[in-house]
Enzyme design. Structure first.
Site, mmCIF file in Angstrom:
data_model
loop_
_atom_site.group_PDB
_atom_site.id
_atom_site.type_symbol
_atom_site.label_atom_id
_atom_site.label_comp_id
_atom_site.label_asym_id
_atom_site.label_seq_id
_atom_site.Cartn_x
_atom_site.Cartn_y
_atom_site.Cartn_z
ATOM 1 N N CYS A 80 -95.958 -4.420 86.898
ATOM 2 C CA CYS A 80 -97.043 -4.647 88.154
ATOM 3 C C CYS A 80 -97.845 -5.374 87.719
ATOM 4 O O CYS A 80 -97.790 -5.921 86.634
ATOM 5 C CB CYS A 80 -97.797 -3.553 88.375
ATOM 6 S SG CYS A 80 -96.829 -1.550 88.949
ATOM 7 N N GLU A 129 -102.374 -3.238 98.201
ATOM 8 C CA GLU A 129 -101.715 -4.862 97.967
ATOM 9 C C GLU A 129 -100.645 -5.328 99.123
ATOM 10 O O GLU A 129 -99.662 -4.162 99.955
ATOM 11 C CB GLU A 129 -101.371 -4.616 96.836
ATOM 12 C CG GLU A 129 -102.548 -4.049 95.581
ATOM 13 C CD GLU A 129 -102.061 -3.934 94.105
ATOM 14 O OE1 GLU A 129 -103.008 -4.859 93.097
ATOM 15 O OE2 GLU A 129 -100.103 -3.888 93.708
#
Length: 196
Positions: A80, A129
């Site tokens: 990530c 996000e």
């Protein structure tokens, strides 16, 4: 096979990063230091998740380092991260996969281009996000950076899906389980999870 972090050398040093702030359609609205943005009222920002497969169709899962500020010690997708200002998602993936896993990838493709999530608080920190989800093929073997990754392991995709879906003790990251609801059964995932 599980690969423990730090077995092949010293830890690589942490990076200083800027994150790109954005609106709910992923359009940039500014930037801020990563270290100052993750808290109880985290602003929406750009991120990515990447799921790496080898030529045999196995998926690489990674366990976040115990020293991570957000969701330490949990198993998750391969890598990530956050694209920096002016950096494409593909460039960010290559950079972060190299930094976190010490490896290179090829055939990076987007699976979920518009994924957005807000995770519940963990130790007072909320993840919020706009996070497109990608798949990639392994080009070199992982050598995990212990600053970021405690361990990583190759597993069959269906086994990963089963374990993550059955998880009620936060063994797997919240965002990974959230992404699986949209990922499972996608043609691109099915293609990458089969041997080449």
């Amino acid at each position: 096979m599980t690969v423990e972090a730090g077995r092949t050398g010293l830890a690589r040093t942490a990076e200083q990063e800027l994150v790109v702030l954005c609106d709910e359609r992923g359009r940039p609205t500014g930037s801020a230091e990563k270290s100052s943005t993750h808290h109880a009222d985290t602003p929406l920002h750009l991120a990515f998740s990447c799921y790496i497969f080898d030529d045999r169709g196995r998926f690489l899962t990674s366990r976040r380092a115990l020293t991570k500020k957000v969701w330490p010690g949990v198993w998750s997708n391969s890598a990530c991260g956050h694209p920096m200002p002016g950096e494409s998602f593909e460039e960010a993936i290559v950079r972060r996969v190299g930094y976190e896993l010490g490896m290179t990838v090829r055939d990076v493709e987007v699976v979920l281009p518009q994924h957005l999530y807000r995770a519940p608080p963990f130790a007072g920190i909320v993840e919020y996000e706009f996070c497109p989800v990608f798949v990639a093929r392994q080009r070199s073997a992982p050598e995990p950076n212990p600053i970021e990754v405690a361990a990583c392991a190759w597993m069959q995709w269906q086994e990963f899906v089963r374990r993550a879906r059955e998880d009620v003790h936060d063994v797997w990251s919240w965002w990974c389980k959230d992404q699986l609801r949209e990922l499972h059964g996608r043609a691109l995932i099915e293609r990458y999870s089969r041997p080449e």
